[in-house]
Design an enzyme around this catalytic site. Structure first.
Site, mmCIF file in Angstrom:
data_model
loop_
_atom_site.group_PDB
_atom_site.id
_atom_site.type_symbol
_atom_site.label_atom_id
_atom_site.label_comp_id
_atom_site.label_asym_id
_atom_site.label_seq_id
_atom_site.Cartn_x
_atom_site.Cartn_y
_atom_site.Cartn_z
ATOM 1 N N SER A 144 0.801 -1.398 -0.004
ATOM 2 C CA SER A 144 0.523 -0.053 -0.047
ATOM 3 C C SER A 144 0.855 1.031 -0.146
ATOM 4 O O SER A 144 1.695 1.632 -0.965
ATOM 5 C CB SER A 144 -1.025 0.191 1.441
ATOM 6 O OG SER A 144 -2.180 0.913 1.060
ATOM 7 N N ASP B 34 10.595 5.537 -10.237
ATOM 8 C CA ASP B 34 10.488 5.604 -10.992
ATOM 9 C C ASP B 34 10.823 6.811 -11.921
ATOM 10 O O ASP B 34 10.940 7.454 -12.468
ATOM 11 C CB ASP B 34 8.270 6.113 -11.680
ATOM 12 C CG ASP B 34 7.338 5.260 -11.667
ATOM 13 O OD1 ASP B 34 8.367 3.588 -11.811
ATOM 14 O OD2 ASP B 34 6.490 5.067 -12.222
ATOM 15 N N LYS C 181 -0.778 -4.300 -3.261
ATOM 16 C CA LYS C 181 -2.260 -3.734 -3.132
ATOM 17 C C LYS C 181 -2.232 -2.383 -3.128
ATOM 18 O O LYS C 181 -1.447 -1.432 -2.549
ATOM 19 C CB LYS C 181 -2.019 -3.720 -1.442
ATOM 20 C CG LYS C 181 -3.888 -3.800 -0.724
ATOM 21 C CD LYS C 181 -3.724 -2.312 -0.165
ATOM 22 C CE LYS C 181 -5.331 -1.917 0.478
ATOM 23 N NZ LYS C 181 -5.835 -1.078 0.324
#
Length: 432
Positions: free
Chosen positions: A288, A299, A313
């Site tokens: 999460s 990224d 998740k």
């Protein structure tokens, strides 16, 4: 005349489309009516013919539970009793185990035990599958029902029967419940110039804790951010944590079924604290919020991720009351998280840049038996060995035990951390 005919044709086509839309609406309305009628018929049939005498409210409650379970692993229906049990108790008499669990392929799975909690001390591990809670099987049990069973008064015991990877027989783990107090941020140093930051969960204190630790550290040339076995927490803290290291661009976005549920969160240049090289440690217990942080940093090419693939998740849940007195509710998944590159976390997780497995790091073989220059009888003295023209023995500096320092011995016991430190040292050298 041609223009008039053309206008008539356009009008006829428009009327046909309008008629088609009306027919489609009628068909959809009829379909909804038939579906609701089917549901009513099934409920009536169960009420009339089922072997046990079930009241209508019981049947409806069971239908709602089944509906929510079929949607996804995180959506659930909470009746009056269960919803009351799930609310935070003001007298503080309820304790827990210190584990975060989730559903994976229909099985109740440990996402991670939290450092220093009863479950952690008892030996519960990430990816353990819980078969039984005391004498109750978890088969077809909802996630929130399982959480409710594991919660209880402090100092009361509970036994979890778990299946563990590479262990042939199920394990019975006895745990004594306690009030869970979590130190969400821990800061240590490795050597003279590496700051180690451990985040156990994303509670409301994380960003403040990290900010203080980074500002207090002097002469730091690199940071290890340890998110292993971090089950997640507050989205705002995940965004704030990423913002400490990234000065521009998207951090995360959430998208649901329509545009109104879409939201994008961006980095703020003024909140960025440091640009030193960064390593993030993750594993199967990272979920999460910790996946949002690690995925966003990956990224943006702001950090190198080391460890194992994360839990996966990446969905958003809200609790919505369904009765006038707000005594019953549903927890419903309404959106998914998306990383800056547009990729989703849900059911895919984050793959580290460098795969490293848990366990002890491989040490170099002991080479003390080999003869070196210093062992030769007439070797030239090092300048460091001479003081005032006289030979002086070089004594190694001994350090006192310090809980804020990670020693070499501790480092070699943690292969993932050791791998991260080695990579970070290389980045520090390159950045000189």
């Amino acid at each position: 005349m041609n223009k008039f005919i053309l206008s008539i044709i356009v009008l006829v086509i428009s009327l046909n489309f309008l008629h088609a839309d009306v027919k489609a609406d009628k068909k959809e309305e009829q379909s909804r009516f038939e579906s609701l009628s089917k549901l009513t018929n099934v409920i009536g049939t169960v009420e009339k013919y089922y072997v046990d005498d079930l009241k209508l409210q019981q049947i409806v409650d069971k239908a709602l539970k089944g509906l929510m379970q079929e949607l996804d692993a995180h959506s659930t229906y909470m009746d009056k009793k269960y919803f009351k049990e799930m609310q935070i108790q003001t007298d503080g008499e309820f304790g827990g185990l210190g584990i975060t669990v989730g559903m994976r392929d229909g099985a109740l799975t440990v996402i991670s035990p939290i450092d220093g909690t009863p479950a952690f001390e008892a030996g519960v591990k990430s990816e353990d599958i819980i078969l039984k809670i005391d004498d109750k099987s978890t088969l077809n049990m909802s996630l929130d029902e399982a959480v409710s069973l594991m919660r209880g008064k402090p100092k009361t015991s509970i036994t979890l029967t778990v299946v563990r990877k590479d262990v042939r027989k199920p394990l019975e783990i006895k745990i004594v419940r306690d009030i869970i107090k979590i130190e969400s941020v821990k800061a240590k140093t490795i050597g003279k110039d590496i700051l180690y930051l451990r985040v156990t969960s994303f509670d409301k204190n994380v960003v403040d804790g990290l900010t203080k630790a980074i500002k207090d550290a002097k002469g730091i040339k690199g940071i290890i951010l340890d998110l292993r076995n971090n089950p997640g927490g507050l989205l705002t803290q995940a965004i704030g944590t990423t913002d400490l290291f990234v000065d521009k661009g998207i951090i995360v976005s959430q998208k649901g079924r329509d545009d109104s549920s879409e939201e994008t969160f961006n980095a703020n240049y003024s909140k960025t604290l440091t640009r030193v090289p960064l390593i993030v440690l993750v594993n199967g217990g990272s979920a999460s919020a910790s996946e949002i942080v690690s995925g966003a940093l990956q990224d943006h090419k702001r950090a190198i991720l080391v460890g194992e693939k994360t839990f996966g998740k990446g969905s958003v849940q809200v609790v919505l009351p369904i009765t006038a007195d707000k005594s019953e509710a549903i927890k419903l998944t309404i959106a998914k998280y998306y990383l800056p590159s547009g990729r989703t976390i849900q059911a895919t997780g984050i793959t580290p840049d460098v795969i490293a497995y848990p366990g002890e790091a491989v040490k170099a073989p002991d080479m003390d038996f080999m003869i070196k220059e210093a062992d030769l009888k007439k070797h030239l003295k090092s300048e460091l060995e001479k003081v005032d023209g006289k030979d002086k023995d070089v004594k190694k500096e001994t350090k006192k035990d310090d809980k804020k320092i990670i020693t070499d011995e501790e480092l070699f016991k943690d292969n993932q951390l050791k791998t991260g430190v080695d990579i970070l040292k290389s980045l520090i050298i390159i950045n000189k």
